[in-house]
Design an enzyme around this catalytic site. Structure first.
Site, PDB file in Angstrom:
ATOM      1  N   LYS A   1       0.819  -1.200   0.000  1.00  0.00           N
ATOM      2  CA  LYS A   1       0.000   0.000   0.000  1.00  0.00           C
ATOM      3  C   LYS A   1       0.862   1.264   0.000  1.00  0.00           C
ATOM      4  O   LYS A   1       1.944   1.278   0.585  1.00  0.00           O
ATOM      5  CB  LYS A   1      -0.909   0.016   1.236  1.00  0.00           C
ATOM      6  CG  LYS A   1      -1.888  -1.170   1.305  1.00  0.00           C
ATOM      7  CD  LYS A   1      -2.650  -1.192   2.615  1.00  0.00           C
ATOM      8  CE  LYS A   1      -3.591  -2.377   2.717  1.00  0.00           C
ATOM      9  NZ  LYS A   1      -4.815  -2.199   1.916  1.00  0.00           N
TER      10      LYS A   1
ATOM     11  N   CYS B   1      -8.402   2.873   2.136  1.00  0.00           N
ATOM     12  CA  CYS B   1      -7.936   1.849   3.067  1.00  0.00           C
ATOM     13  C   CYS B   1      -8.301   2.322   4.465  1.00  0.00           C
ATOM     14  O   CYS B   1      -7.720   3.289   4.967  1.00  0.00           O
ATOM     15  CB  CYS B   1      -6.432   1.621   2.968  1.00  0.00           C
ATOM     16  SG  CYS B   1      -5.822   0.461   4.236  1.00  0.00           S
TER      17      CYS B   1
ATOM     18  N   ASN C   1      -7.908   0.763   7.359  1.00  0.00           N
ATOM     19  CA  ASN C   1      -6.884   0.492   8.362  1.00  0.00           C
ATOM     20  C   ASN C   1      -5.827   1.581   8.382  1.00  0.00           C
ATOM     21  O   ASN C   1      -5.485   2.116   9.442  1.00  0.00           O
ATOM     22  CB  ASN C   1      -6.243  -0.879   8.110  1.00  0.00           C
ATOM     23  CG  ASN C   1      -7.012  -2.006   8.767  1.00  0.00           C
ATOM     24  OD1 ASN C   1      -7.142  -2.063   9.979  1.00  0.00           O
ATOM     25  ND2 ASN C   1      -7.547  -2.908   7.950  1.00  0.00           N
TER      26      ASN C   1
ATOM     27  N   LYS D   1     -15.252  -5.276  -2.858  1.00  0.00           N
ATOM     28  CA  LYS D   1     -14.805  -6.436  -2.094  1.00  0.00           C
ATOM     29  C   LYS D   1     -15.897  -7.505  -2.121  1.00  0.00           C
ATOM     30  O   LYS D   1     -17.075  -7.214  -2.366  1.00  0.00           O
ATOM     31  CB  LYS D   1     -14.520  -6.059  -0.635  1.00  0.00           C
ATOM     32  CG  LYS D   1     -13.496  -4.953  -0.466  1.00  0.00           C
ATOM     33  CD  LYS D   1     -12.143  -5.313  -0.993  1.00  0.00           C
ATOM     34  CE  LYS D   1     -11.100  -4.268  -0.651  1.00  0.00           C
ATOM     35  NZ  LYS D   1      -9.814  -4.519  -1.344  1.00  0.00           N
TER      36      LYS D   1
ATOM     37  N   MET E   1     -10.404  -5.773   6.497  1.00  0.00           N
ATOM     38  CA  MET E   1     -10.118  -4.449   5.996  1.00  0.00           C
ATOM     39  C   MET E   1     -10.966  -3.439   6.775  1.00  0.00           C
ATOM     40  O   MET E   1     -12.143  -3.702   7.073  1.00  0.00           O
ATOM     41  CB  MET E   1     -10.446  -4.347   4.510  1.00  0.00           C
ATOM     42  CG  MET E   1      -9.762  -5.401   3.637  1.00  0.00           C
ATOM     43  SD  MET E   1     -10.586  -7.014   3.661  1.00  0.00           S
ATOM     44  CE  MET E   1     -11.925  -6.711   2.514  1.00  0.00           C
TER      45      MET E   1
END
Length: 397
Positions: free
Chosen positions: A72, A106, A108, A281, A321
């Site tokens: 990432k 993202c 996280n 996803k 995620m």
């Protein structure tokens, strides 16, 4: 030195963990001038930073970790938007292809954005307390949404150490509360088909016959397709090796994902899914059950409301995620979604779900406005830590 073999360039960078992910963080102004705008040059530099594409799947010659959660990149800049401190742009780097997906967030790494922004002067000093909690207002540029990070401060510096434990992360750290405001993804309605449950028709692939699956397709946090685990032959308690070592199963999940993406209006044709790997996803849900996590921890069904497993970049995720956790919390709060039904079908403002590494609680409150479901915010706690800072070196092209 031959002019065909130029020296490496040095770019200021910080290697950070955020939640159960880690990535390479940059201030926009520190990137080479030609990489400060989106395009081929920027992507080429970031691919080389991570070490992609790598046909060996190891990222030996780069900063990536050869998994979706460790491949990432993040680019941050001081925000020009009113009532925001920092703009956050996220790039999900493919491992074996020369490709960076900029289509989603993202969740996280969001936990690390606030601390990086404070430490690198992207937040006005008068907004940062010497001790206590700094509220960092983040503009998530990929999806056009606001996120609020509550960053602990001690003696004028970001506090990273603490006793907050997060399943999927080995060591404790300081807790960072993250609030995703109006988390419906920026690409349209929360339920793009208008239904909380759809019939998703998927043609045959390999040994798997054509089938029609019940699916909840939601834009919240990140576009996500939820399936019932039992409908696809799973229990919802699987660990990574049960799926990631099964090439036929992975191909089937990608097939489902592509057809779901078309039905959600994210792409026009299934052939376009290859260029949009980060979103949507695919996840599958089941009622709570006893299971043992990847670290050997025993989870009792009484400890969770629902079991969830999710795939990212073509593989089952080792935990969850952060953006998918937002989708889970949002869907759980809305009656009759597959997530809500698997969690018992009752009204709720928070849900604790089981994932391969343990459990996670996420809060969300839903309300019906003008015939459409709305969620004002989803809240969860993560942690973040600087792993290394300095310069990353990149060979010139």
């Amino acid at each position: 030195m031959s002019s065909t073999h130029l020296p490496q360039i040095k770019i200021p960078a910080t290697y950070m963990r955020g939640g159960t992910s880690k990535g390479v963080f940059f201030s926009l102004d520190d990137l080479p001038l030609e990489a400060q705008e989106p395009g081929e040059t920027r992507d080429a530099i970031l691919l080389r930073v991570i070490g992609s594409p790598d046909p060996y799947g190891k990222h030996t010659d780069g900063m990536g970790g050869a998994t979706s959660s460790t491949s990432k990149t993040v680019i941050l800049s001081q925000s020009n938007k009113a009532d925001h401190d920092v703009d956050y742009l996220f790039g999900q780097v493919a491992i074996d292809k020369p490709f960076i997906d900029w289509s989603g967030n993202c969740g996280n790494l969001t936990a690390a954005v606030g601390s990086f922004a404070i430490s690198n002067g992207l937040v006005d000093a008068d907004r940062i307390p010497k001790d206590g909690i700094a509220t960092v207002r983040i503009w998530q540029a990929n999806i056009g949404k606001t996120i609020i990070a509550q960053v602990p401060m001690t003696d004028g510096e970001v506090q990273e150490t603490g006793d907050f434990e997060l399943d999927g992360v080995t060591f404790p750290a300081a807790e960072v509360e993250v609030q995703f405001l109006n988390p419906a993804d920026g690409e349209g309605a929360m339920f793009p088909t208008g239904n909380v449950v759809d019939e998703l028709e998927v043609p045959a692939i390999g040994d798997f016959p054509a089938a029609t699956y019940k699916a909840t397709m939601i834009n919240a946090g990140i576009p996500t397709i939820f399936l019932n685990a039992a409908d696809i032959g799973y229990t919802g308690t699987e660990l990574q090796e049960a799926i990631n070592n099964d090439d036929a199963a992975l191909a089937r999940f990608e097939h489902i994902r592509a057809h779901g993406a078309v039905k959600m209006g994210l792409i026009q044709n299934i052939s376009e899914a290859v260029a949009r790997q980060h979103t949507p996803k695919v996840a599958f849900v089941a009622p709570p059950a006893d299971y043992v996590t990847s670290s050997g921890k025993h989870i009792a069904k009484a400890d969770i409301d629902v079991s969830v497993r999710a795939l990212s970049m073509g593989k089952l995720h080792h935990a969850m995620m952060g953006t998918a956790a937002v989708a889970i919390g949002t869907a759980a709060a809305i009656p009759n979604t597959l997530v809500n039904l698997a969690a018992g079908g009752k009204n709720r403002q928070a849900v604790t779900f089981g994932h391969p590494s343990g459990t996670l609680k996420v809060g969300a409150e839903a309300e019906m406005l003008d015939g459409n479901w709305q969620v004002k915010k989803a809240i969860m706690s993560r942690s973040a830590r600087v792993l290394m800072e300095g310069w990353v070196r990149v060979p010139q092209r």
